[in-house]
Scaffold this motif. Structure first.
Motif, PDB file in Angstrom:
ATOM      1  N   ALA A 364      45.391  55.356  49.032  1.00 58.32           N
ATOM      2  CA  ALA A 364      44.391  56.212  48.397  1.00 58.32           C
ATOM      3  C   ALA A 364      43.173  55.401  47.952  1.00 58.32           C
ATOM      4  CB  ALA A 364      45.005  56.949  47.211  1.00 58.32           C
ATOM      5  N   LYS A 365      43.411  54.205  47.408  1.00 63.44           N
ATOM      6  CA  LYS A 365      42.294  53.368  46.971  1.00 63.44           C
ATOM      7  C   LYS A 365      41.437  52.922  48.159  1.00 63.44           C
ATOM      8  CE  LYS A 365      44.268  51.508  42.692  1.00 63.44           C
ATOM      9  NZ  LYS A 365      44.755  50.275  41.984  1.00 63.44           N
ATOM     10  N   GLU A 366      42.080  52.618  49.284  1.00 63.80           N
ATOM     11  CA  GLU A 366      41.323  52.226  50.473  1.00 63.80           C
ATOM     12  C   GLU A 366      40.458  53.385  50.963  1.00 63.80           C
ATOM     13  OE1 GLU A 366      41.064  49.268  52.109  1.00 63.80           O
ATOM     14  OE2 GLU A 366      42.110  48.462  50.360  1.00 63.80           O
ATOM     15  N   ALA A 367      40.983  54.622  50.885  1.00 60.41           N
ATOM     16  CA  ALA A 367      40.202  55.789  51.304  1.00 60.41           C
ATOM     17  C   ALA A 367      38.998  55.998  50.394  1.00 60.41           C
ATOM     18  CB  ALA A 367      41.091  57.036  51.315  1.00 60.41           C
ATOM     19  N   VAL A 368      39.176  55.764  49.080  1.00 58.21           N
ATOM     20  CA  VAL A 368      38.063  55.902  48.148  1.00 58.21           C
ATOM     21  C   VAL A 368      37.003  54.845  48.432  1.00 58.21           C
ATOM     22  CG1 VAL A 368      37.398  55.713  45.725  1.00 58.21           C
ATOM     23  CG2 VAL A 368      39.442  56.999  46.348  1.00 58.21           C
ATOM     24  N   LYS A 369      37.420  53.611  48.733  1.00 55.62           N
ATOM     25  CA  LYS A 369      36.462  52.544  49.035  1.00 55.62           C
ATOM     26  C   LYS A 369      35.599  52.894  50.237  1.00 55.62           C
ATOM     27  CE  LYS A 369      39.242  48.662  47.295  1.00 55.62           C
ATOM     28  NZ  LYS A 369      39.984  47.436  47.721  1.00 55.62           N
ATOM     29  N   ARG A 370      36.224  53.487  51.238  1.00 50.90           N
ATOM     30  CA  ARG A 370      35.509  53.785  52.469  1.00 50.90           C
ATOM     31  C   ARG A 370      34.712  55.073  52.385  1.00 50.90           C
ATOM     32  NH1 ARG A 370      39.520  50.583  53.320  1.00 50.90           N
ATOM     33  NH2 ARG A 370      39.640  49.170  55.097  1.00 50.90           N
ATOM     34  N   GLY A 371      34.924  55.862  51.341  1.00 51.19           N
ATOM     35  CA  GLY A 371      34.155  57.089  51.152  1.00 51.19           C
ATOM     36  C   GLY A 371      34.403  58.144  52.190  1.00 51.19           C
ATOM     37  N   THR A 372      35.588  58.161  52.795  1.00 49.72           N
ATOM     38  CA  THR A 372      35.886  59.141  53.836  1.00 49.72           C
ATOM     39  C   THR A 372      36.618  60.365  53.305  1.00 49.72           C
ATOM     40  OG1 THR A 372      37.934  57.945  54.338  1.00 49.72           O
ATOM     41  CG2 THR A 372      35.987  57.386  55.629  1.00 49.72           C
ATOM     42  N   GLY A 373      37.011  60.356  52.038  1.00 49.92           N
ATOM     43  CA  GLY A 373      37.740  61.490  51.487  1.00 49.92           C
ATOM     44  C   GLY A 373      39.073  61.681  52.202  1.00 49.92           C
ATOM     45  N   ALA A 374      39.540  62.927  52.217  1.00 48.01           N
ATOM     46  CA  ALA A 374      40.822  63.229  52.865  1.00 48.01           C
ATOM     47  C   ALA A 374      40.712  63.158  54.376  1.00 48.01           C
ATOM     48  CB  ALA A 374      41.306  64.617  52.428  1.00 48.01           C
ATOM     49  N   ARG A 375      39.481  63.254  54.903  1.00 44.99           N
ATOM     50  CA  ARG A 375      39.295  63.263  56.351  1.00 44.99           C
ATOM     51  C   ARG A 375      39.797  61.983  57.003  1.00 44.99           C
ATOM     52  NH1 ARG A 375      35.762  66.418  59.043  1.00 44.99           N
ATOM     53  NH2 ARG A 375      34.654  66.890  57.096  1.00 44.99           N
ATOM     54  N   GLY A 376      39.673  60.849  56.312  1.00 41.70           N
ATOM     55  CA  GLY A 376      40.049  59.581  56.908  1.00 41.70           C
ATOM     56  C   GLY A 376      41.503  59.194  56.725  1.00 41.70           C
ATOM     57  N   LEU A 377      42.278  59.996  56.000  1.00 38.47           N
ATOM     58  CA  LEU A 377      43.656  59.617  55.704  1.00 38.47           C
ATOM     59  C   LEU A 377      44.513  59.533  56.963  1.00 38.47           C
ATOM     60  CD1 LEU A 377      44.407  61.577  52.405  1.00 38.47           C
ATOM     61  CD2 LEU A 377      44.045  59.115  52.680  1.00 38.47           C
ATOM     62  N   ARG A 378      44.366  60.499  57.885  1.00 35.63           N
ATOM     63  CA  ARG A 378      45.185  60.465  59.097  1.00 35.63           C
ATOM     64  C   ARG A 378      44.866  59.224  59.936  1.00 35.63           C
ATOM     65  NH1 ARG A 378      48.437  63.491  62.170  1.00 35.63           N
ATOM     66  NH2 ARG A 378      48.286  65.267  60.758  1.00 35.63           N
ATOM     67  N   GLY A 379      43.566  58.908  60.062  1.00 37.75           N
ATOM     68  CA  GLY A 379      43.200  57.711  60.810  1.00 37.75           C
ATOM     69  C   GLY A 379      43.779  56.455  60.183  1.00 37.75           C
ATOM     70  N   MET A 380      43.812  56.408  58.855  1.00 42.77           N
ATOM     71  CA  MET A 380      44.376  55.255  58.168  1.00 42.77           C
ATOM     72  C   MET A 380      45.880  55.151  58.408  1.00 42.77           C
ATOM     73  SD  MET A 380      42.230  55.554  54.598  1.00 42.77           S
ATOM     74  CE  MET A 380      42.859  54.033  53.907  1.00 42.77           C
ATOM     75  N   MET A 381      46.562  56.279  58.372  1.00 38.12           N
ATOM     76  CA  MET A 381      48.007  56.263  58.614  1.00 38.12           C
ATOM     77  C   MET A 381      48.318  55.856  60.051  1.00 38.12           C
ATOM     78  SD  MET A 381      49.664  57.303  55.766  1.00 38.12           S
ATOM     79  CE  MET A 381      51.121  58.277  56.115  1.00 38.12           C
ATOM     80  N   GLU A 382      47.520  56.336  61.001  1.00 38.52           N
ATOM     81  CA  GLU A 382      47.751  55.993  62.404  1.00 38.52           C
ATOM     82  C   GLU A 382      47.575  54.500  62.632  1.00 38.52           C
ATOM     83  OE1 GLU A 382      48.700  57.544  65.105  1.00 38.52           O
ATOM     84  OE2 GLU A 382      48.920  59.575  64.319  1.00 38.52           O
ATOM     85  N   SER A 383      46.461  53.940  62.108  1.00 36.73           N
ATOM     86  CA  SER A 383      46.221  52.512  62.313  1.00 36.73           C
ATOM     87  C   SER A 383      47.267  51.661  61.613  1.00 36.73           C
ATOM     88  CB  SER A 383      44.823  52.145  61.805  1.00 36.73           C
ATOM     89  OG  SER A 383      44.730  52.312  60.400  1.00 36.73           O
ATOM     90  N   MET A 384      47.759  52.137  60.486  1.00 34.12           N
ATOM     91  CA  MET A 384      48.739  51.379  59.710  1.00 34.12           C
ATOM     92  C   MET A 384      50.110  51.374  60.395  1.00 34.12           C
ATOM     93  SD  MET A 384      49.959  52.179  55.834  1.00 34.12           S
ATOM     94  CE  MET A 384      50.706  53.738  56.341  1.00 34.12           C
ATOM     95  N   LEU A 385      50.531  52.503  60.928  1.00 32.58           N
ATOM     96  CA  LEU A 385      51.881  52.631  61.492  1.00 32.58           C
ATOM     97  C   LEU A 385      51.914  52.464  63.005  1.00 32.58           C
ATOM     98  CD1 LEU A 385      53.124  55.709  59.412  1.00 32.58           C
ATOM     99  CD2 LEU A 385      53.780  53.320  59.103  1.00 32.58           C
ATOM    100  N   LEU A 386      50.781  52.095  63.615  1.00 25.20           N
ATOM    101  CA  LEU A 386      50.714  52.032  65.071  1.00 25.20           C
ATOM    102  C   LEU A 386      51.754  51.089  65.660  1.00 25.20           C
ATOM    103  CD1 LEU A 386      49.345  52.715  67.741  1.00 25.20           C
ATOM    104  CD2 LEU A 386      47.720  50.862  67.307  1.00 25.20           C
ATOM    105  N   SER A 387      51.809  49.851  65.174  1.00 24.64           N
ATOM    106  CA  SER A 387      52.754  48.879  65.742  1.00 24.64           C
ATOM    107  C   SER A 387      54.192  49.314  65.523  1.00 24.64           C
ATOM    108  CB  SER A 387      52.514  47.496  65.134  1.00 24.64           C
ATOM    109  OG  SER A 387      52.672  47.536  63.720  1.00 24.64           O
TER     110      SER A 387
END
Length: 453
Positions: A364-387
């Motif tokens: 959540a803190k990373e999403a706030v830093k990037r200013g993407t709101g809830a829209r960027g959460l899925r992209g963050m989860m995908e990049s995090m769990l990709l491997s």
């Protein structure tokens, strides 16, 4: 009678076919029916049901029921939910009691005077990723009416390359499967409406093609007019239908970057002066939430929307920026929360997935830093769990995965703890989640092509 034993053989009371091992009959009190006639009767009765019901009239739900449904999918934004719930309820209440000429005329106090109720279109203002589109999508689901989303950045004036405003109505008719009556009770949501604001000084005609010109083109359609739409696209000679937009609810939304600065200047005008007699500005800073609460139509006028366009949207509401706590709730609480979705993906492969409280706070803190709101959460989860998801199908002995935070403060990073069926435990670092940014939300719209057709 004895000479014709076949006359005693049962026959279908509809088509007359005789009963046989290949053609069984269903027996009734005074007759029989075959399988083919049963199917035909079902088709006929089904067509009667479609003709007798009124699919264009949605179920009228109370504002409280509408908000409760929205609460299942959207976290926070209570004021926006209340405003939308009341506006939508009043809109369909007006339509429910209108007469056959689509004019809501209701006697006042039992007298002969009639009141014509006008529709109230809605304008949503709020930062990117706060849930504007999701709010409207969820509204359309609970009401059960045709719904389309349009992007204002793709619209141009008629006669120029691009989509004209009538294309929104054509898509609404397609969403209603060609039913004109049902389409006339639908909802049209136009996103990125702030991108057609004419804020530039000096008249660049190319910019006006998708700017003030589109606002002018939308006026009659939003207010209520009869529009001829071809069912076969733009080809001449095709079948045309007339769509009355008087009962279509129009909702527009946009991020309106810089709007809070305009409100702040109005609430706290700069004081000029020099020397010892100059006034000292001791007013404290006003939060964005307080600024948006003070939003008035004049602020939208200063932003670049024309007065006629603003007047067509009497209901104006706003959505607040999402903080860390709100984003954590978005990750876990809604019916379609992201953590629930990824748990289900892992469960399909017989692997458990858990998130520690610290890991959710980190995301959540990373999403706030990037200013993407809830829209960027899925992209963050995908990049995090990709491997992890890449190796998951190959690790047949894997039992569960736990996303956690390793390290302290500035050196903290996400890691995944993998537990296998034989008791082996492996901890691997995860990449820092990166959010994908919607270009349409973060940049100004490009000027539309001005090639005349």
């Amino acid at each position: 009678m004895a000479d014709s034993p076949s006359s005693a053989q049962p026959t279908c009371s509809f088509c007359g076919i005789e009963k046989s091992p290949q053609v069984p009959l269903i027996a009734g009190n005074d007759g029989h029916i075959c399988e083919q006639c049963v199917k035909l009767a079902y088709q006929v009765v089904s067509s009667w049901g479609r003709r007798t019901q009124n699919p264009s009239e949605p179920e009228l739900k109370t504002p409280l029921a509408i908000k409760d449904f929205l609460d299942e999918y959207i976290i926070g934004q209570d004021e926006a939910k209340k405003t939308l719930s009341v506006a939508v309820y009043n809109h369909y209440l007006r339509l429910k009691f209108q007469d056959s000429q689509a004019e809501a005329r209701i006697p006042v106090n039992g007298g002969s005077d009639m009141v014509e109720l006008e529709k109230s279109n809605i304008l949503l203002a709020g930062p990117s990723g706060t849930g504007k589109t999701l709010l409207v999508k969820t509204l359309a689901r609970i009401i059960g009416v045709p719904f389309v989303i349009g992007d204002a950045t793709t619209l141009t004036q008629a006669g120029y390359v691009g989509e004209d405003v009538d294309s929104l109505l054509k898509r609404l008719l397609e969403a209603a499967e060609g039913d004109v009556q049902q389409a006339q009770w639908g909802i049209v949501y136009i996103d990125e409406i702030d991108k057609i604001a004419s804020r530039g000084s000096g008249g660049a005609s190319a910019r006006d093609v998708s700017g003030e010109g589109v606002q002018q083109a939308l006026l009659k359609m939003v207010e209520g007019s009869e529009v001829r739409i071809s069912k076969s696209g733009r080809r001449e000679g095709g079948e045309e239908v007339v769509l009355n937009t008087q009962n279509i609810l129009f909702i527009v939304g946009g991020a309106f970057p810089g709007l809070t600065e305009l409100i702040s200047k109005r609430l706290q005008p700069p004081k000029s002066g020099i020397g010892f007699s100059a006034p000292i500005n001791t007013a404290s800073a006003i939060s964005n939430e307080q600024l948006l609460v003070a939003l008035q139509p004049d602020d939208l006028l200063q932003f670049g929307l024309i007065p006629e366009f603003i007047g067509r949207f009497p209901v104006i509401t706003f959505l607040q920026d999402l903080d860390v706590d709100s984003l954590k709730r978005i990750l876990t609480e809604p019916r379609n929360a992201l953590t629930k979705q990824y748990r289900q993906l892992f469960a399909f492969q017989n692997v458990g997935l858990d998130f520690t409280e610290e890991s959710l706070t980190f995301i959540a803190k990373e999403a706030v830093k990037r200013g993407t709101g809830a829209r960027g959460l899925r992209g963050m989860m995908e990049s995090m769990l990709l491997s992890t998801m890449f190796d998951l199908p190959s690790r047949t002995n894997l039992a569960s995965c736990t996303v956690q935070v390793s390290g302290e403060e500035e050196s903290a990073q996400l890691s995944v703890r993998e537990e296998y069926g034989d008791g082996e435990v492996v901890q691997e670092p995860l990449p820092t989640p990166t959010a994908t940014v919607d270009v349409a939300d973060k940049s100004e719209a490009l000027p539309a092509a001005s090639q005349s057709v």
